[in-house]
Design a protein around this motif. Structure first.
Motif, PDB file in Angstrom:
ATOM      1  N   TYR A  94      41.702  32.179  -9.716  1.00 51.69           N
ATOM      2  CA  TYR A  94      41.815  32.803  -8.184  1.00 51.69           C
ATOM      3  C   TYR A  94      40.561  33.353  -7.577  1.00 51.69           C
ATOM      4  O   TYR A  94      39.512  32.981  -8.625  1.00 51.69           O
ATOM      5  CB  TYR A  94      42.656  33.721  -8.365  1.00 51.69           C
ATOM      6  CG  TYR A  94      44.511  33.461  -8.622  1.00 51.69           C
ATOM      7  CD1 TYR A  94      44.703  32.966  -9.362  1.00 51.69           C
ATOM      8  CD2 TYR A  94      45.109  34.294  -7.499  1.00 51.69           C
ATOM      9  CE1 TYR A  94      46.046  32.918  -9.994  1.00 51.69           C
ATOM     10  CE2 TYR A  94      46.227  33.169  -7.676  1.00 51.69           C
ATOM     11  CZ  TYR A  94      47.028  33.529  -8.923  1.00 51.69           C
ATOM     12  OH  TYR A  94      48.150  33.207  -8.990  1.00 51.69           O
ATOM     13  N   HIS A  95      40.231  32.067  -6.529  1.00 51.53           N
ATOM     14  CA  HIS A  95      38.861  31.898  -5.452  1.00 51.53           C
ATOM     15  C   HIS A  95      38.976  32.791  -4.694  1.00 51.53           C
ATOM     16  O   HIS A  95      39.886  33.180  -3.877  1.00 51.53           O
ATOM     17  CB  HIS A  95      39.026  30.787  -5.365  1.00 51.53           C
ATOM     18  CG  HIS A  95      38.296  30.048  -6.495  1.00 51.53           C
ATOM     19  ND1 HIS A  95      37.053  29.859  -7.510  1.00 51.53           N
ATOM     20  CD2 HIS A  95      38.951  28.871  -6.593  1.00 51.53           C
ATOM     21  CE1 HIS A  95      37.390  29.109  -7.944  1.00 51.53           C
ATOM     22  NE2 HIS A  95      38.634  28.050  -7.860  1.00 51.53           N
ATOM     23  N   CYS A  96      37.860  34.369  -4.440  1.00 51.87           N
ATOM     24  CA  CYS A  96      38.115  35.192  -3.358  1.00 51.87           C
ATOM     25  C   CYS A  96      37.308  34.237  -2.321  1.00 51.87           C
ATOM     26  O   CYS A  96      36.424  33.243  -3.152  1.00 51.87           O
ATOM     27  CB  CYS A  96      36.777  36.318  -3.538  1.00 51.87           C
ATOM     28  SG  CYS A  96      36.699  37.466  -2.045  1.00 51.87           S
ATOM     29  N   VAL A  97      37.469  34.332  -0.874  1.00 51.63           N
ATOM     30  CA  VAL A  97      37.133  33.599   0.084  1.00 51.63           C
ATOM     31  C   VAL A  97      36.698  34.502   0.908  1.00 51.63           C
ATOM     32  O   VAL A  97      37.041  35.710   1.193  1.00 51.63           O
ATOM     33  CB  VAL A  97      37.711  32.444   1.121  1.00 51.63           C
ATOM     34  CG1 VAL A  97      37.863  31.635   0.047  1.00 51.63           C
ATOM     35  CG2 VAL A  97      39.362  33.011   1.486  1.00 51.63           C
ATOM     36  N   LEU A  98      35.036  34.623   2.247  1.00 52.71           N
ATOM     37  CA  LEU A  98      35.051  35.313   3.187  1.00 52.71           C
ATOM     38  C   LEU A  98      34.609  34.594   3.908  1.00 52.71           C
ATOM     39  O   LEU A  98      34.211  33.778   4.345  1.00 52.71           O
ATOM     40  CB  LEU A  98      33.966  36.292   2.584  1.00 52.71           C
ATOM     41  CG  LEU A  98      33.111  36.728   3.946  1.00 52.71           C
ATOM     42  CD1 LEU A  98      32.211  38.007   2.813  1.00 52.71           C
ATOM     43  CD2 LEU A  98      31.876  36.679   5.129  1.00 52.71           C
ATOM     44  N   GLY A  99      34.870  33.938   5.504  1.00 54.54           N
ATOM     45  CA  GLY A  99      34.657  33.718   6.785  1.00 54.54           C
ATOM     46  C   GLY A  99      34.556  34.586   7.977  1.00 54.54           C
ATOM     47  O   GLY A  99      35.602  36.121   8.039  1.00 54.54           O
ATOM     48  N   GLN A 100      34.261  34.437   8.566  1.00 56.52           N
ATOM     49  CA  GLN A 100      33.435  35.100   9.629  1.00 56.52           C
ATOM     50  C   GLN A 100      34.459  34.558  10.863  1.00 56.52           C
ATOM     51  O   GLN A 100      34.372  35.866  12.497  1.00 56.52           O
ATOM     52  CB  GLN A 100      31.664  34.356  10.480  1.00 56.52           C
ATOM     53  CG  GLN A 100      31.117  34.854  10.156  1.00 56.52           C
ATOM     54  CD  GLN A 100      29.445  34.832  10.210  1.00 56.52           C
ATOM     55  OE1 GLN A 100      29.389  33.256   9.946  1.00 56.52           O
ATOM     56  NE2 GLN A 100      29.264  35.488  11.240  1.00 56.52           N
ATOM     57  N   GLY A 101      35.452  33.724  10.620  1.00 56.54           N
ATOM     58  CA  GLY A 101      36.443  34.365  11.552  1.00 56.54           C
ATOM     59  C   GLY A 101      37.739  34.945  11.556  1.00 56.54           C
ATOM     60  O   GLY A 101      37.330  35.566  10.664  1.00 56.54           O
ATOM     61  N   GLY A 102      38.324  34.407  11.833  1.00 58.72           N
ATOM     62  CA  GLY A 102      40.249  35.484  11.720  1.00 58.72           C
ATOM     63  C   GLY A 102      40.517  34.806  10.438  1.00 58.72           C
ATOM     64  O   GLY A 102      39.914  34.136   9.357  1.00 58.72           O
ATOM     65  N   ILE A 103      41.842  35.376  10.244  1.00 55.90           N
ATOM     66  CA  ILE A 103      42.619  34.919   9.282  1.00 55.90           C
ATOM     67  C   ILE A 103      43.095  33.104   9.051  1.00 55.90           C
ATOM     68  O   ILE A 103      43.606  32.840  10.066  1.00 55.90           O
ATOM     69  CB  ILE A 103      43.940  35.214   9.257  1.00 55.90           C
ATOM     70  CG1 ILE A 103      43.451  37.076   8.742  1.00 55.90           C
ATOM     71  CG2 ILE A 103      44.778  34.974   8.446  1.00 55.90           C
ATOM     72  CD1 ILE A 103      45.218  38.311   8.626  1.00 55.90           C
ATOM     73  N   ALA A 104      42.614  32.728   7.994  1.00 54.74           N
ATOM     74  CA  ALA A 104      43.065  31.383   8.324  1.00 54.74           C
ATOM     75  C   ALA A 104      43.535  30.861   6.735  1.00 54.74           C
ATOM     76  O   ALA A 104      43.210  31.444   5.905  1.00 54.74           O
ATOM     77  CB  ALA A 104      41.771  30.320   8.302  1.00 54.74           C
ATOM     78  N   THR A 105      44.263  30.078   7.020  1.00 54.04           N
ATOM     79  CA  THR A 105      44.856  29.358   5.485  1.00 54.04           C
ATOM     80  C   THR A 105      44.221  28.035   4.963  1.00 54.04           C
ATOM     81  O   THR A 105      44.874  27.131   3.903  1.00 54.04           O
ATOM     82  CB  THR A 105      46.603  28.765   5.585  1.00 54.04           C
ATOM     83  OG1 THR A 105      46.524  27.701   6.691  1.00 54.04           O
ATOM     84  CG2 THR A 105      47.208  30.457   6.208  1.00 54.04           C
ATOM     85  N   VAL A 106      43.359  27.267   5.007  1.00 51.58           N
ATOM     86  CA  VAL A 106      42.739  26.254   4.983  1.00 51.58           C
ATOM     87  C   VAL A 106      41.300  26.662   4.337  1.00 51.58           C
ATOM     88  O   VAL A 106      40.421  27.454   5.122  1.00 51.58           O
ATOM     89  CB  VAL A 106      42.359  24.965   6.412  1.00 51.58           C
ATOM     90  CG1 VAL A 106      44.113  24.775   6.644  1.00 51.58           C
ATOM     91  CG2 VAL A 106      41.953  25.925   7.100  1.00 51.58           C
TER      92      VAL A 106
END
Length: 123
Positions: A94-106
């Motif tokens: 299981y990998h945690c991710v962080l993004g400056q955009g909104g919720i995404a599934t890709v």
């Protein structure tokens, strides 16, 4: 740069629960979405869950809906994944991710990701 460190994985039996944590450090942003992906041996990486900066919006993969809950603590820069009623098919890194955009599934929509924590569910 942002560093993400996951913890909480392990070996459990079917039906058990686990709580994954992911702590972010380093550069901070005014707001960011966070989420979880997983990859099982020999399979494609898949989206699990994501949460908006405010925490008011969440999104789950159909395979985990009703069993997993994502939450976050912005003061501690941490995101959690509570996993209940675990099944052998939940076995994955299981990998945690962080993004400056909104919720995404890709995966490509996120800017940073951690090394992952192993979850093994025995039948």
């Amino acid at each position: 740069q942002v560093q993400l460190v996951e913890s909480g994985g392990g070996l459990v039996q079917a039906g058990d629960s686990l709580r994954l944590s992911c702590a972010a450090s380093g550069r901070t942003f005014s707001s960011y979405a966070m989420g979880w992906f997983r990859q099982a041996p020999g399979k494609e990486r898949e989206f699990v869950a994501a949460i908006s900066w405010s925490g008011r919006s969440t999104y789950y993969a159909e395979s985990v809906k009703g069993r997993f809950t994502i939450s976050r603590n912005n003061a501690e820069k941490t995101v959690y994944l509570q996993m209940n009623s675990l099944k052998p098919e939940d076995t994955a890194v299981y990998h945690c991710v962080l993004g400056q955009g909104g919720i995404a599934t890709v995966w490509a929509a996120y800017d940073y990701w951690g090394q992952g924590t192993q979850v093994i569910v025995s039948s």
